[in-house]
Design a protein around this motif. Structure first.
Motif, PDB file in Angstrom:
ATOM      1  N   LYS A   1       0.838  -1.209   0.000  1.00 62.42           N
ATOM      2  CA  LYS A   1       0.000   0.000   0.000  1.00 62.42           C
ATOM      3  C   LYS A   1       0.870   1.256   0.000  1.00 62.42           C
ATOM      4  CE  LYS A   1      -3.646   2.347   2.512  1.00 62.42           C
ATOM      5  NZ  LYS A   1      -3.496   3.225   3.634  1.00 62.42           N
TER       6      LYS A   1
ATOM      7  N   ASN B   1       2.874   1.689  -3.244  1.00 61.15           N
ATOM      8  CA  ASN B   1       2.013   2.192  -4.318  1.00 61.15           C
ATOM      9  C   ASN B   1       1.721   3.675  -4.157  1.00 61.15           C
ATOM     10  OD1 ASN B   1       1.874  -0.258  -5.678  1.00 61.15           O
ATOM     11  ND2 ASN B   1       0.010  -0.893  -4.631  1.00 61.15           N
ATOM     12  N   GLU B   2       1.477   4.105  -2.915  1.00 62.09           N
ATOM     13  CA  GLU B   2       1.229   5.527  -2.664  1.00 62.09           C
ATOM     14  C   GLU B   2       2.439   6.372  -3.058  1.00 62.09           C
ATOM     15  OE1 GLU B   2      -1.848   5.197   1.131  1.00 62.09           O
ATOM     16  OE2 GLU B   2       0.281   5.475   1.508  1.00 62.09           O
TER      17      GLU B   2
ATOM     18  N   ALA C   1       4.804   5.509  -5.217  1.00 61.83           N
ATOM     19  CA  ALA C   1       4.950   5.450  -6.674  1.00 61.83           C
ATOM     20  C   ALA C   1       4.017   6.426  -7.367  1.00 61.83           C
ATOM     21  CB  ALA C   1       4.697   4.024  -7.167  1.00 61.83           C
ATOM     22  N   VAL C   2       2.796   6.512  -6.903  1.00 58.18           N
ATOM     23  CA  VAL C   2       1.827   7.442  -7.498  1.00 58.18           C
ATOM     24  C   VAL C   2       2.310   8.879  -7.325  1.00 58.18           C
ATOM     25  CG1 VAL C   2      -0.508   8.377  -7.238  1.00 58.18           C
ATOM     26  CG2 VAL C   2      -0.167   5.912  -7.368  1.00 58.18           C
ATOM     27  N   LEU C   3       2.785   9.213  -6.130  1.00 55.18           N
ATOM     28  CA  LEU C   3       3.291  10.569  -5.893  1.00 55.18           C
ATOM     29  C   LEU C   3       4.462  10.900  -6.811  1.00 55.18           C
ATOM     30  CD1 LEU C   3       3.316  10.998  -2.016  1.00 55.18           C
ATOM     31  CD2 LEU C   3       2.020  12.331  -3.665  1.00 55.18           C
TER      32      LEU C   3
ATOM     33  N   THR D   1       5.205   9.617  -9.722  1.00 56.74           N
ATOM     34  CA  THR D   1       4.976   9.482 -11.163  1.00 56.74           C
ATOM     35  C   THR D   1       3.699  10.167 -11.627  1.00 56.74           C
ATOM     36  OG1 THR D   1       3.836   7.374 -10.861  1.00 56.74           O
ATOM     37  CG2 THR D   1       6.206   7.285 -11.271  1.00 56.74           C
ATOM     38  N   ASN D   2       3.191  11.110 -10.858  1.00 52.46           N
ATOM     39  CA  ASN D   2       1.901  11.710 -11.198  1.00 52.46           C
ATOM     40  C   ASN D   2       1.991  12.807 -12.241  1.00 52.46           C
ATOM     41  OD1 ASN D   2       2.880  13.881  -9.794  1.00 52.46           O
ATOM     42  ND2 ASN D   2       1.339  13.846  -8.187  1.00 52.46           N
TER      43      ASN D   2
ATOM     44  N   LYS E   1       2.208  13.672   4.387  1.00 50.54           N
ATOM     45  CA  LYS E   1       1.446  12.494   3.953  1.00 50.54           C
ATOM     46  C   LYS E   1       1.879  11.230   4.692  1.00 50.54           C
ATOM     47  CE  LYS E   1      -0.090   9.842  -0.015  1.00 50.54           C
ATOM     48  NZ  LYS E   1      -1.463   9.728   0.432  1.00 50.54           N
TER      49      LYS E   1
END
Length: 97
Positions: free
Chosen positions: A28, A31-32, A34-36, A38-39, A52
């Motif tokens: 989890k 993934n959080e 990675a999203v930050l 690569t956004n 965060k």
């Protein structure tokens, strides 16, 4: 061991300690992160990252700077591979002559 190598080792140890301290190696959390990263924005603000994940800003800076080190290493490795002709090795492996 040269100075730069020692600095990398110290930075990596600090990075690993942050991962453990804030339990960032779960799927989890990974993934959080990675999203930050690569956004599609120009970067990640250390203050926002710290907030965060519940860490102080200095820890966020250490964490994010180590990510930058990894990206720079990957970029250099890819550039070196391309310059040496290894970038197309996958298409050449297994071809019969």
């Amino acid at each position: 061991m040269d100075y730069q190598t020692q600095q990398y080792e110290l930075h990596k140890k600090a990075f690993d300690a942050i991962i453990e301290k804030y339990n960032l190696k779960t799927e989890k959390r990974s993934n959080e992160i990675a999203v930050l990263l690569t956004n599609g924005t120009d970067g990640v603000n250390a203050g926002d990252f710290a907030k965060k994940f519940g860490m102080d800003v200095q820890e966020a800076v250490v964490f994010l700077e180590w990510i930058k080190v990894g990206i720079a290493f990957k970029t250099k490795a890819i550039d070196t591979a391309q310059q040496s002709g290894f970038n197309d090795i996958g298409s050449k492996v297994g071809k019969k002559r």
